[in-house]
Design an enzyme around this catalytic site. Structure first.
Site, PDB file in Angstrom:
ATOM      1  CB  ILE A 103      -0.265  -1.492   1.547  1.00  0.00           C
ATOM      2  CG1 ILE A 103      -0.813  -2.927   1.575  1.00  0.00           C
ATOM      3  CG2 ILE A 103       0.339  -1.134   2.901  1.00  0.00           C
ATOM      4  CD1 ILE A 103       0.243  -3.983   1.866  1.00  0.00           C
ATOM      5  CB  CYS A 104       0.720   3.109   2.541  1.00  0.00           C
ATOM      6  SG  CYS A 104       1.377   4.711   3.053  1.00  0.00           S
ATOM      7  CB  SER A 105       1.062   6.216  -1.165  1.00  0.00           C
ATOM      8  OG  SER A 105       2.256   5.472  -1.273  1.00  0.00           O
TER       9      SER A 105
END
Length: 317
Positions: A103-105
């Site tokens: 998720i995301c970074s």
């Protein structure tokens, strides 16, 4: 089938993205028809784990507690150096056949393992250039909500993590299970632009002059044949302006969006009813079972009969 889930608590984790995984997979929703997962939070060194907002978490379980799970979630935690312990853990998990979601970074952790090399991947648009720079073998797409590569799923930031988690629930357990989770979370059950690879484009926040009224009408009339000219009249626009605005707001063409909504309705009917394929095709605007089969094969890589066998019986069990 998705039964067990582990979330990595990496030092510097982002609380929201971590919380998304806990919310989707960590709550028993059996009382409202939702799934129950064997859920755990693990970390490389049990004890105190720092967060990006300054407070800490106490995590009791080490990585050994995630040795046999079906899904490992890697939430956002920044783009700095990755602890080799996590690299080794994720490589061994992937080799065992475990699905991995970032998720995301969290994509930076996956990229450090080399598992994203040669793959398409999503991350928050603010991190896309840095991910490309650090890992040039990864095809970074900053425009999408999430990318499903089978055993590896990557998502953009914040709410896109919810979309990716719900997509995995839907992919593994069916639309009914995903809808049950989404209802409890009070979020849309599905956001995507209709691409065959389950790659979803961002949907902007609705404004007073958005197309919400038209898309609501489309959803209420999935069994009808509709044209762009008819939709444009309802939106009080010219067909050319309507088509341009629709792509800008929804991220795909009216026809592609409508076909995806029809397919979602067909999935629901296959899970929840014993209707024939012809009846479902008629109710969803596909017209015939042959056309319905075509769209299932193109988008979901399966047949309506196989989908019903996999998910319909489970919903009624």
């Amino acid at each position: 089938m998705l039964r067990s889930v582990a979330v990595l608590a990496v030092d510097g984790l982002a609380p929201f993205e971590f919380g998304v995984a806990c919310e989707v997979f960590g709550i028993d929703r059996s009382d409202t028809g939702g799934p129950v997962f064997d859920f755990r939070v693990v970390t490389a060194r049990p004890g105190t784990v720092s967060t990006s907002l300054g407070f800490t978490l106490q995590v009791a379980d080490g990585l050994d507690r995630a040795a046999d799970v079906d899904l490992v979630v890697v939430p956002a935690h920044g783009s700095g150096p990755v602890d080799p312990v996590y690299v080794d853990f994720l490589l061994r998990a992937h080799a065992r056949g475990t699905t991995i979601l970032s998720i995301c970074s969290g994509a930076f952790v996956l990229a450090a393992t080399g598992l994203l090399d040669g793959r398409r991947a999503a991350t928050h648009w603010m991190h896309a250039d840095e991910l490309r720079r650090l890992h040039p073998a990864v095809t970074v797409d900053p425009e999408v909500l999430y990318v499903d590569e089978g055993s590896i799923v990557t998502s953009a930031g914040t709410a896109a993590g919810i979309d990716a988690c719900l997509h995995l629930v839907r992919r593994e357990l069916g639309a009914g299970a995903a809808n049950a989770v989404a209802r409890r979370m009070v979020v849309p059950a599905q956001r995507d632009g209709g691409q065959a690879q389950f790659i979803a484009v961002p949907i902007p926040e609705r404004t007073p002059d958005s197309l919400a009224r038209v898309t609501d009408w489309m959803l209420a009339n999935l069994d009808r044949e509709v044209t762009v000219d008819e939709l444009a009249r309802k939106a009080l626009m010219s067909p050319r302006t309507f088509a341009r605005r629709f792509r800008a707001e929804v991220g795909t063409t009216p026809g592609a969006w409508l076909n995806r909504q029809r397919l979602l309705r067909a999935q629901h009917l296959l899970e929840e009813t014993d209707d024939t394929l012809e009846a479902i095709a008629d109710a969803t605007g596909f017209g015939s079972a042959a056309v319905l089969r075509h769209h299932f094969a193109r988008v979901l890589q399966t047949t309506p009969t196989a989908y019903r066998r996999a998910f319909g019986e489970r919903q009624r069990a």
